[in-house]
Motif scaffolding. Structure first.
Motif, PDB file in Angstrom:
ATOM      1  N   ALA A  96       0.940  -0.659  -0.034  1.00 23.36           N
ATOM      2  CA  ALA A  96      -0.300   0.185   0.712  1.00 23.36           C
ATOM      3  C   ALA A  96       1.031   1.382  -0.077  1.00 23.36           C
ATOM      4  CB  ALA A  96      -0.563  -0.057   1.565  1.00 23.36           C
ATOM      5  N   ASN A  97       2.193   1.473  -0.209  1.00 23.91           N
ATOM      6  CA  ASN A  97       3.494   2.471  -0.391  1.00 23.91           C
ATOM      7  C   ASN A  97       3.255   2.839   1.044  1.00 23.91           C
ATOM      8  OD1 ASN A  97       4.148   1.365  -2.757  1.00 23.91           O
ATOM      9  ND2 ASN A  97       3.008   2.774  -3.672  1.00 23.91           N
ATOM     10  N   GLN A  98       3.223   2.453   2.282  1.00 21.19           N
ATOM     11  CA  GLN A  98       2.591   3.184   3.658  1.00 21.19           C
ATOM     12  C   GLN A  98       3.773   3.140   3.839  1.00 21.19           C
ATOM     13  OE1 GLN A  98      -0.547   1.141   5.673  1.00 21.19           O
ATOM     14  NE2 GLN A  98      -1.735   1.613   4.022  1.00 21.19           N
ATOM     15  N   LEU A  99       4.810   2.915   3.443  1.00 22.60           N
ATOM     16  CA  LEU A  99       6.945   2.967   4.274  1.00 22.60           C
ATOM     17  C   LEU A  99       6.666   4.369   4.517  1.00 22.60           C
ATOM     18  CD1 LEU A  99       8.239  -0.538   3.839  1.00 22.60           C
ATOM     19  CD2 LEU A  99       6.378  -0.230   5.633  1.00 22.60           C
ATOM     20  N   PRO A 100       8.168   5.000   5.643  1.00 27.02           N
ATOM     21  CA  PRO A 100       8.704   5.370   5.641  1.00 27.02           C
ATOM     22  C   PRO A 100       9.455   5.648   4.203  1.00 27.02           C
ATOM     23  CG  PRO A 100       8.629   4.911   7.241  1.00 27.02           C
ATOM     24  CD  PRO A 100       7.878   4.198   6.648  1.00 27.02           C
ATOM     25  N   ASP A 101      10.450   6.539   3.663  1.00 26.52           N
ATOM     26  CA  ASP A 101      11.453   6.480   2.971  1.00 26.52           C
ATOM     27  C   ASP A 101      12.403   6.241   3.667  1.00 26.52           C
ATOM     28  OD1 ASP A 101       9.680   7.169   0.658  1.00 26.52           O
ATOM     29  OD2 ASP A 101       9.965   9.499   1.029  1.00 26.52           O
ATOM     30  N   GLU A 102      12.585   6.671   4.672  1.00 26.11           N
ATOM     31  CA  GLU A 102      14.265   6.380   5.383  1.00 26.11           C
ATOM     32  C   GLU A 102      13.767   5.296   6.159  1.00 26.11           C
ATOM     33  OE1 GLU A 102      14.149   9.832   9.019  1.00 26.11           O
ATOM     34  OE2 GLU A 102      14.583  11.084   6.891  1.00 26.11           O
ATOM     35  N   ALA A 103      14.878   4.134   6.748  1.00 23.70           N
ATOM     36  CA  ALA A 103      14.799   3.419   7.393  1.00 23.70           C
ATOM     37  C   ALA A 103      14.393   3.816   8.683  1.00 23.70           C
ATOM     38  CB  ALA A 103      16.534   2.817   7.919  1.00 23.70           C
ATOM     39  N   SER A 104      13.657   4.061   9.712  1.00 26.95           N
ATOM     40  CA  SER A 104      12.836   3.827  11.262  1.00 26.95           C
ATOM     41  C   SER A 104      12.971   2.485  12.072  1.00 26.95           C
ATOM     42  CB  SER A 104      11.744   5.347  10.984  1.00 26.95           C
ATOM     43  OG  SER A 104      10.387   4.191  10.159  1.00 26.95           O
ATOM     44  N   PRO A 105      12.713   2.557  13.092  1.00 23.81           N
ATOM     45  CA  PRO A 105      12.237   1.586  14.080  1.00 23.81           C
ATOM     46  C   PRO A 105      10.738   1.663  13.758  1.00 23.81           C
ATOM     47  CG  PRO A 105      12.882   3.385  14.903  1.00 23.81           C
ATOM     48  CD  PRO A 105      13.403   3.398  14.339  1.00 23.81           C
TER      49      PRO A 105
END
Length: 114
Positions: free
Chosen positions: A76-85
């Motif tokens: 669903a393209n709901q992930l942030p662009d950068e790595a995060s916990p």
């Protein structure tokens, strides 16, 4: 010895994971193949998690749920662009899995330690 080259478009992207059966029926043969490969890849990973005898069943179930939830977010393209916990509502997860919140929290802590 020949090496098998995996095409770029068969990467684990999970574009079709959120699709309904009706939407899947409307896909072209190539898109349907990609959807099948995505489902198969995810299923293989989950089976691998569940078949790991060195960990508790609770840890395996929570890890499989975490993986599936992340795959849904990716589709669903709901992930942030950068790595995060990764942060989850323990109460929602425990209700979804039918487990006590303390067990789910402990499993997340074990996953984090791994």
């Amino acid at each position: 010895m020949a090496t098998d080259k995996i095409p770029q478009d068969t990467a684990r992207s999970y574009h079709y994971l959120h699709s309904t059966p009706e939407e899947l029926a409307q896909l072209s043969p190539d898109q349907l193949l990609q959807a099948c490969l995505e489902y198969r890849g995810l299923l293989q990973i989950i089976v691998g998690i569940l078949a790991t005898p060195q960990t508790s069943l609770t840890l395996r179930i929570v890890a499989a749920d975490l993986l599936y939830t992340q795959a849904l977010r990716i589709s669903a393209n709901q992930l942030p662009d950068e790595a995060s916990p990764v942060v989850y509502d323990i109460k929602v997860v425990s209700e979804r899995l039918g487990m006590r919140p303390a067990e789910v929290r402990r499993a997340y802590e074990q996953i984090s330690a791994l």
